[in-house]
Design a protein around this motif. Structure first.
Motif, PDB file in Angstrom:
ATOM      1  N   ASP A 158       0.807  -1.273  -0.250  1.00  0.00           N
ATOM      2  CA  ASP A 158      -0.029  -0.137   0.113  1.00  0.00           C
ATOM      3  C   ASP A 158       0.913   1.412  -0.078  1.00  0.00           C
ATOM      4  O   ASP A 158       0.594   2.191  -0.680  1.00  0.00           O
ATOM      5  CB  ASP A 158      -0.825   0.170   1.303  1.00  0.00           C
ATOM      6  N   ALA A 159       2.140   1.171   0.840  1.00  0.00           N
ATOM      7  CA  ALA A 159       2.635   2.540   0.872  1.00  0.00           C
ATOM      8  C   ALA A 159       3.647   2.416  -0.167  1.00  0.00           C
ATOM      9  O   ALA A 159       4.167   3.781  -0.726  1.00  0.00           O
ATOM     10  CB  ALA A 159       3.643   2.387   2.187  1.00  0.00           C
ATOM     11  N   ASN A 160       4.304   1.185  -0.983  1.00  0.00           N
ATOM     12  CA  ASN A 160       5.216   1.734  -1.980  1.00  0.00           C
ATOM     13  C   ASN A 160       4.859   1.019  -3.214  1.00  0.00           C
ATOM     14  O   ASN A 160       5.799   1.299  -4.294  1.00  0.00           O
ATOM     15  CB  ASN A 160       6.483   0.948  -1.429  1.00  0.00           C
ATOM     16  N   GLY A 161       3.848   0.344  -3.352  1.00  0.00           N
ATOM     17  CA  GLY A 161       3.677  -0.423  -4.538  1.00  0.00           C
ATOM     18  C   GLY A 161       2.508   0.173  -5.501  1.00  0.00           C
ATOM     19  O   GLY A 161       2.274  -0.266  -6.562  1.00  0.00           O
ATOM     20  N   GLY A 162       2.016   1.432  -5.202  1.00  0.00           N
ATOM     21  CA  GLY A 162       1.074   1.836  -6.108  1.00  0.00           C
ATOM     22  C   GLY A 162       1.334   2.211  -7.513  1.00  0.00           C
ATOM     23  O   GLY A 162       0.352   2.114  -8.572  1.00  0.00           O
TER      24      GLY A 162
END
Length: 227
Positions: A158-162
């Protein structure tokens, strides 16, 4: 044995198994057997019913080469021997998980020492990303540890893969000669990779060669198109 499918690819892909598994890929793969993982039960996001499945890596072959996959689509099933393909490319967060976790990477912060539990957590995290699987409904082998780890993986995605995008691992590139092109091959990280015996076809006209190899640069010699 029935298997769940539609997976992701990293040069391997993913799935889940109702004593089953599956996958979906850029290259067609054949599902052989389950790999590292754990047996779990949860409330299926597909129909709301309890479901017992294998969660973990799947042993597959791509053009005869052993390849590991995960299952991305929990709502479809496959059986050993079925041909499967990859659907991970539609999910930036799924791609991120495949590119940054086991088995594509084998050493990273937070990884569980037991590869079976790590693989199960990764698979469950992928189902959470894809189907919003209710992790509180998990039960089975080491489910509490798997749930905690899966939540960590989902939070990381959620924090880094968008904004993760899939690398185009094979490309047809126009050559300086307007009547020619060449093939470029890259690995999952976008680095050149040498591949042999890439077969070419054309619907009209002829090619100067119908089989090319890419060297350490990842590029083939130019192929001339005539006719």
């Amino acid at each position: 044995m029935k298997t769940r499918i539609t997976l992701l690819v990293v040069l391997f892909i993913l799935c889940a198994l109702s004593t089953s598994q599956s996958q979906y890929a850029v290259s067609e793969a054949t599902f052989i057997s389950t790999g590292e993982g754990a047996n779990l039960t949860f409330t299926s996001p597909c129909n709301g019913a309890p479901e017992s499945v294998f969660a973990g890596t799947l042993n597959c072959t791509v053009d005869g080469t052993p390849t590991l996959f995960y299952c991305f689509d929990l709502c479809r099933t496959i059986a050993p021997g079925d041909t499967i393909r990859d659907s991970a490319l539609v999910s930036p967060k799924g791609i991120y998980v495949l590119n940054n976790y086991y088995p594509y990477k084998t050493s990273y912060a937070g990884k569980l020492a037991d590869n079976n539990l790590e693989a199960a957590a990764i698979q469950v995290a992928l189902w959470k990303i894809r189907h919003d699987l209710d992790l509180n409904s998990l039960s089975g082998d080491h489910f509490a540890e798997i749930k905690t780890r899966a939540l960590e993986i989902v939070a990381d995605a959620d924090a880094n893969g968008g904004s993760t995008t899939a690398v185009k691992t094979i490309q047809i590139i126009p050559d300086a000669d307007p009547d020619a092109f060449y093939i470029r091959t890259l690995d999952q990280d976008g680095h050149p990779i040498a591949l042999n015996n890439i077969h070419l076809t054309i619907s009209q006209g002829t090619l100067s060669t119908y089989t090319v190899n890419t060297g350490v640069s990842g590029n083939s010699p130019p192929v001339i198109v005539s006719g």
